[in-house]
Write a protein that holds these residues in place. Structure first.
Motif, mmCIF file in Angstrom:
data_model
loop_
_atom_site.group_PDB
_atom_site.id
_atom_site.type_symbol
_atom_site.label_atom_id
_atom_site.label_comp_id
_atom_site.label_asym_id
_atom_site.label_seq_id
_atom_site.Cartn_x
_atom_site.Cartn_y
_atom_site.Cartn_z
ATOM 1 N N GLY A 266 -3.589 7.379 2.798
ATOM 2 C CA GLY A 266 -4.095 6.149 3.400
ATOM 3 C C GLY A 266 -5.245 6.346 4.357
ATOM 4 O O GLY A 266 -5.817 5.365 4.843
ATOM 5 N N TYR A 269 -9.461 7.249 1.816
ATOM 6 C CA TYR A 269 -10.006 6.498 0.683
ATOM 7 C C TYR A 269 -11.536 6.606 0.668
ATOM 8 O O TYR A 269 -12.158 7.032 1.629
ATOM 9 C CB TYR A 269 -9.562 5.042 0.745
ATOM 10 N N PRO A 290 2.485 -2.592 -2.155
ATOM 11 C CA PRO A 290 3.349 -1.615 -1.497
ATOM 12 C C PRO A 290 4.663 -2.189 -0.984
ATOM 13 O O PRO A 290 5.691 -1.498 -0.990
ATOM 14 C CB PRO A 290 2.471 -1.095 -0.345
ATOM 15 N N TRP A 356 1.583 4.854 -2.702
ATOM 16 C CA TRP A 356 1.259 3.977 -1.581
ATOM 17 C C TRP A 356 2.183 4.365 -0.440
ATOM 18 O O TRP A 356 3.361 4.647 -0.643
ATOM 19 C CB TRP A 356 1.475 2.515 -1.946
ATOM 20 N N LYS A 357 1.693 4.349 0.782
ATOM 21 C CA LYS A 357 2.478 4.860 1.907
ATOM 22 C C LYS A 357 2.779 3.814 2.973
ATOM 23 O O LYS A 357 3.619 4.024 3.830
ATOM 24 C CB LYS A 357 1.738 6.027 2.578
ATOM 25 N N SER A 364 -1.138 -4.574 2.929
ATOM 26 C CA SER A 364 -1.461 -3.168 3.102
ATOM 27 C C SER A 364 -2.928 -2.884 2.798
ATOM 28 O O SER A 364 -3.575 -3.590 2.014
ATOM 29 C CB SER A 364 -0.577 -2.328 2.174
ATOM 30 N N ASN A 366 -3.494 0.062 1.498
ATOM 31 C CA ASN A 366 -3.337 1.074 0.451
ATOM 32 C C ASN A 366 -3.961 0.592 -0.851
ATOM 33 O O ASN A 366 -3.942 -0.600 -1.167
ATOM 34 C CB ASN A 366 -1.863 1.389 0.227
#
Length: 493
Positions: A266, A269, A290, A356-357, A364, A366
């Motif tokens: 995350g 990117y 997510p 995805w975190k 999100s 993400n």
């Protein structure tokens, strides 16, 4: 949970519709009923239209249905959650009335129609600023890429589909109700769009990666060309290799990240390995996916989550001693619900899809990579192997393995190397919507699914996927057939 999800989807749809109206797009039904009543007059309007075209990448198909209709439909993930229509995808029991089919069909055509409007309007805008720095051609190249990408997803899922290449001049039935083109004709159009896009697009659009990874570039078009030449029935691995090399040797300087985990933490990117990624920045431009996948400790809720890693996928990671990619892709947690594959009792340890975190309350930041270098490097290995250049293919494969600390592959002939590359793609690209395409391309989807040993703990019985040739394509959505009498159904449905 389901009510919350439906409410969220309505909100997301409303946001998309708002953006659409601002950019002079009108989404009518059936999907081919878009008309071109308003003329564009300036660079600013052309850029606004292009923004609207990219917004199509934030629709539900590109958030998670692309994973459902690839990883879940294959051997990588179970449906999870509580949606009967996703259970049907998981068990390969799809019928034409499954609502997710029409959802995918209509959203992809929305993307096509937005690109079509740009391709019709931008060439005739009388604004000299459009030609400064070649921006007119760049905009057209981006629209061509987007249209090709949407059609690529349509043809892989459904086979031949109607080719809608310009906004309709009217909504009369003979103008909007089109028959299916052949699969070969759709692929021919995709290739034509992408070849033109390559000629129009620069290697970089900006000095900023936040732009270069968000918009189509020459690298993105070459990467998609490589995938298209590999996936179509009369595949051309010479062309696959040509376009893979164009990406790998691009002046954009794509390179593998040294640390695989940084791809999905995350915080990294728009990195050097990314070729194209969907830009989620939170709030109204956030990713709700997510929240649907991540465990209670991260999502903050307690309902059963979707897209659960399969026992077969986990075993594949363990067989390869691939702890690096496993720990970045899968997270185990004890849960309060019953899981029919991992523990039919409360408190069982269940794996979660973990690329995805952060859930961030349905908004999100993400992202999912649409295209990244490791995919293209493994596709190059596949092409080299299919062309009989085994030592070179092995070298390309081992570059990806070395990044995650795995020893060089021991595959020594074309047959074993083909399977080694397929397995490497599985471990590298799980949860990225690639597995079903890979199995189909390898000619192994039927064999793999029918040999899969998945035990439903509620009954103690193995799941019978009953995979057949007909199931290599999805059924045409019944809702669209009802609207367009010229459409015919795929065999077996």
């Amino acid at each position: 949970m389901k009510a919350k999800y439906i409410a969220l989807f309505v909100t997301v749809t409303g946001i998309t519709s708002g953006l659409t109206s601002c950019n002079k797009f009108t989404d009518l039904n059936p999907i081919s009923e878009a008309t071109s009543g308003n003329a564009y007059t300036s660079l600013q309007e052309a850029e606004a239209a292009l923004t609207g075209a990219y917004d199509a990448l934030q629709q539900e198909y590109y958030i998670w249905d692309n994973v459902i209709f690839s990883d879940v439909m294959a051997d990588n993930y179970y449906a999870g959650g509580d949606d009967p229509e996703i259970f049907a995808v998981d068990r390969l029991q799809l019928v034409p009335t499954n609502g997710r089919l029409f959802n995918n069909w209509s959203q992809l055509y929305v993307g096509v129609l937005r690109a079509n409007t740009i391709l019709q309007e931008v060439p005739v805008i009388d604004d000299p600023s459009l030609d400064e720095g070649g921006r007119r051609e760049q905009i057209l190249g981006e629209a061509l890429f987007l249209r090709a990408n949407h059609y690529y997803n349509l043809v892989k899922m459904f086979g031949g589909v109607p080719l809608v290449l310009e906004p309709a001049a009217s909504t009369a039935p003979d103008a909007i109700q089109l028959p299916r083109n052949t699969e070969a004709e759709v692929y021919q159009q995709i290739l034509a769009d992408l070849e033109q896009a390559v000629s129009y697009l620069p290697d970089r659009l900006s000095e900023e990666n936040s732009v270069n990874k968000a918009r189509a570039t020459k690298g993105a078009a070459n990467a998609l060309l490589a995938k298209v030449y590999a996936q179509k029935a009369d595949r051309d691995y010479g062309k696959v290799l040509e376009h893979c090399d164009a990406v790998i040797n691009s002046p954009a300087n794509y390179r593998l990240l040294a640390n695989f985990a940084e791809l999905f933490d995350g915080a990294h990117y728009n990195n050097a390995e990314s070729i194209l990624e969907i830009q989620f920045v939170g709030a109204n431009e956030g990713n709700w996916g997510p929240q649907m996948l991540l465990p209670p400790s991260i999502s903050g809720d307690t309902w059963r989550k979707f897209i659960t890693p399969s026992t077969d996928l986990v075993a594949a990671f363990d067989r390869a001693s691939d702890e690096t990619r496993k720990s970045s892709s899968i997270l185990f947690e004890n849960v309060g619900w019953l899981d029919e594959y991992w523990g039919n009792a409360s408190g069982s340890s269940v794996p979660f899809a973990y690329k995805w975190k952060s859930a961030s309350g349905w908004a999100s930041t993400n992202r999912q990579y649409m295209l990244r270098l490791a995919d293209i490097m493994l596709l190059k290995a596949e092409a080299l192997n299919e062309l009989g250049r085994v030592p070179e293919a092995l070298e390309a494969l081992n570059q990806v393995r070395q990044r995650v600390g795995l020893a060089a592959s021991t595959a020594s002939d074309q047959t074993t190397l083909k399977l080694a590359i397929l397995e490497e793609r599985r471990l590298e690209l799980c949860q990225e919507g690639q597995r079903w395409d890979d199995l189909k391309r390898a000619g192994l989807a039927i064999e793999v699914m029918n040999d899969l040993q998945e035990i439903d703990l509620r009954t103690g019985n193995a799941v019978d996927y009953n995979m057949t040739e007909e199931k290599l394509l999805l059924p045409i959505p019944q809702q669209e057939i009802n609207r367009n009498q010229q459409l015919d159904q795929n065999p077996g449905y």
